[in-house]
Enzyme design. Structure first.
Site, mmCIF file in Angstrom:
data_model
loop_
_atom_site.group_PDB
_atom_site.id
_atom_site.type_symbol
_atom_site.label_atom_id
_atom_site.label_comp_id
_atom_site.label_asym_id
_atom_site.label_seq_id
_atom_site.Cartn_x
_atom_site.Cartn_y
_atom_site.Cartn_z
ATOM 1 N N HIS A 185 0.952 -1.408 0.202
ATOM 2 C CA HIS A 185 0.004 0.108 -0.029
ATOM 3 C C HIS A 185 0.842 1.273 -0.113
ATOM 4 C CE1 HIS A 185 -3.981 1.748 0.899
ATOM 5 N NE2 HIS A 185 -4.249 0.756 0.075
ATOM 6 N N HIS A 284 -7.152 -3.822 -10.553
ATOM 7 C CA HIS A 284 -7.527 -3.492 -9.214
ATOM 8 C C HIS A 284 -9.062 -3.159 -8.927
ATOM 9 C CE1 HIS A 284 -8.046 0.020 -6.078
ATOM 10 N NE2 HIS A 284 -7.344 -0.910 -5.264
#
Length: 381
Positions: A185, A284
């Site tokens: 992340h 994603h």
């Protein structure tokens, strides 16, 4: 056929839908959104609609070129996400007008089903192990977890050991026959990623995601060169030109978001570009049903596809769920951890317009959390 109206709907938990209507009664749906900036994207869709009204919706590529290039200042997450949702809706109209699913218009299916994975968090071992067990019980054969929560850019031994322990707990639940991906992340620095990833390699993660922030894409090669684990990135890259340096750095998996990276039109080109670098596509998608449907249509027709993210049951979905806005939930089932190919025209999703309009009356103001380190300085979320 002409476009007669463009509407947007701000729907919980954190999504934005759009609807393009035509003078022949065919409508298309899309999902243009930046999580935490939905109202801003809504304004951008309104501006772009000036370019669409009165135009032929079947000229999808021409309209994509117009939306992306008929302004002096181009690109960025807001504009590309607005274009993405409108592009999804145009493909939906095109497919419906021809009675064909979008994947057929992209050259036809290359697979009968798409493997999907779910998100399980990653703050501490017992929680992620329990969440992984729940996902296995739901039928999934793959999950994704955060490497860590709030963490320093150069974590010490105790923090690194914690990352390894969390992954080990999930591996124990999954066994050897299922997969787990690890999402950094962008919370780790380059040096930290180079240190941590080799520690995870014995646990065989499917890939490590976003080991460095997108603004440090020029440093990706320094991570890839020492990583025994395939490296993935791309949720914060919005075009082919954004992806080129990442692919040149040697990433194994490209992760464009169908609601951020210019929609179906651009992501299919990103997939083709990735194929020239022997990289796989894994879109994603922690978003709603339209973003997922668009992702699946691309996946059905993309040879170098790997796996698809989906957000059914994800922790962000408070107040509403992905399936709350669709009339027929059956196509989203994933027996054996995969979604079977759809043959319904367009995106193949029947949207419950009444539910969408009712949800829009309440709207939402979802914002990502703001994290701080113990010393009070800003921490990457």
């Amino acid at each position: 056929m002409k476009i007669t109206s463009v509407e947007t709907f701000l729907v919980p938990p954190r999504w934005l839908f759009c609807k393009i209507a035509t003078d022949e009664g065919i409508v298309g749906w899309g999902e243009p959104v930046v999580e935490g900036r939905a109202e801003t994207v809504r304004a951008a869709v309104g501006e772009l609609s000036d370019l669409l009204l009165g135009k032929d919706p079947l000229r999808v590529e021409d309209l994509w070129q117009l939306m992306t290039k008929a302004v002096f200042y181009r690109g960025g997450p807001v504009l590309s996400s607005a274009v993405a949702g409108l592009d999804q809706a145009l493909w939906d109209i095109l497919g419906k007008s021809l009675g064909a699913p979008v994947h057929q218009l992209l050259g036809g299916a290359v697979r009968d089903e798409v493997r999907v994975y779910g998100w399980i968090g990653g703050d501490e071992p017992s929680a992620v192990a329990e969440a992984a067990a729940e996902q296995v019980a739901s039928g999934l054969t793959a999950v994704k977890m955060n490497a860590a929560g709030r963490i320093g850019r150069l974590p010490g031994k105790h923090e690194v050991d914690g990352v390894v322990a969390r992954l080990a707990a999930v591996r124990d639940v999954l066994g050897d026959e299922r997969d787990v991906a690890v999402d950094f992340h962008g919370r780790f620095g380059v040096a930290a990623a180079r240190r941590v990833i080799p520690e995870l390699a014995p646990l065989h993660p499917l890939f490590v995601e976003e080991p460095v922030l997108p603004e440090y894409t020029h440093r990706l090669c320094d991570v890839v060169s020492v990583s025994p684990v395939p490296v993935a990135c791309g949720e914060r890259l919005y075009s082919r030109t954004d992806f080129l340096p990442a692919l040149q750095a040697g990433i194994a998996v490209a992760q464009p978001d169908l609601s951020h990276a210019g929609g179906i039109s651009e992501v299919r080109r990103i997939g083709a570009l990735a194929e020239t670098f022997d990289a796989l596509l894994a879109p994603h998608c922690p978003l709603g049903p339209l973003a997922l449907a668009a992702s699946l249509q691309v996946a059905f027709a993309t040879p170098n596809f790997l796996i698809q993210e989906q957000s059914i049951g994800i922790h962000y979905n408070t107040g509403a769920e992905l399936l709350d806005y669709v009339l027929d939930r059956a196509p989203f089932a994933f027996p054996g951890g995969a979604i079977r190919r759809w043959e319904a025209p367009g995106l193949g999703v029947d949207i419950d317009e009444n539910a969408v309009r009712e949800a829009d009356r309440a709207g939402h103001r979802w914002r990502p959390p703001v994290w701080r380190h113990d010393d009070g300085s800003f921490a990457e979320w």
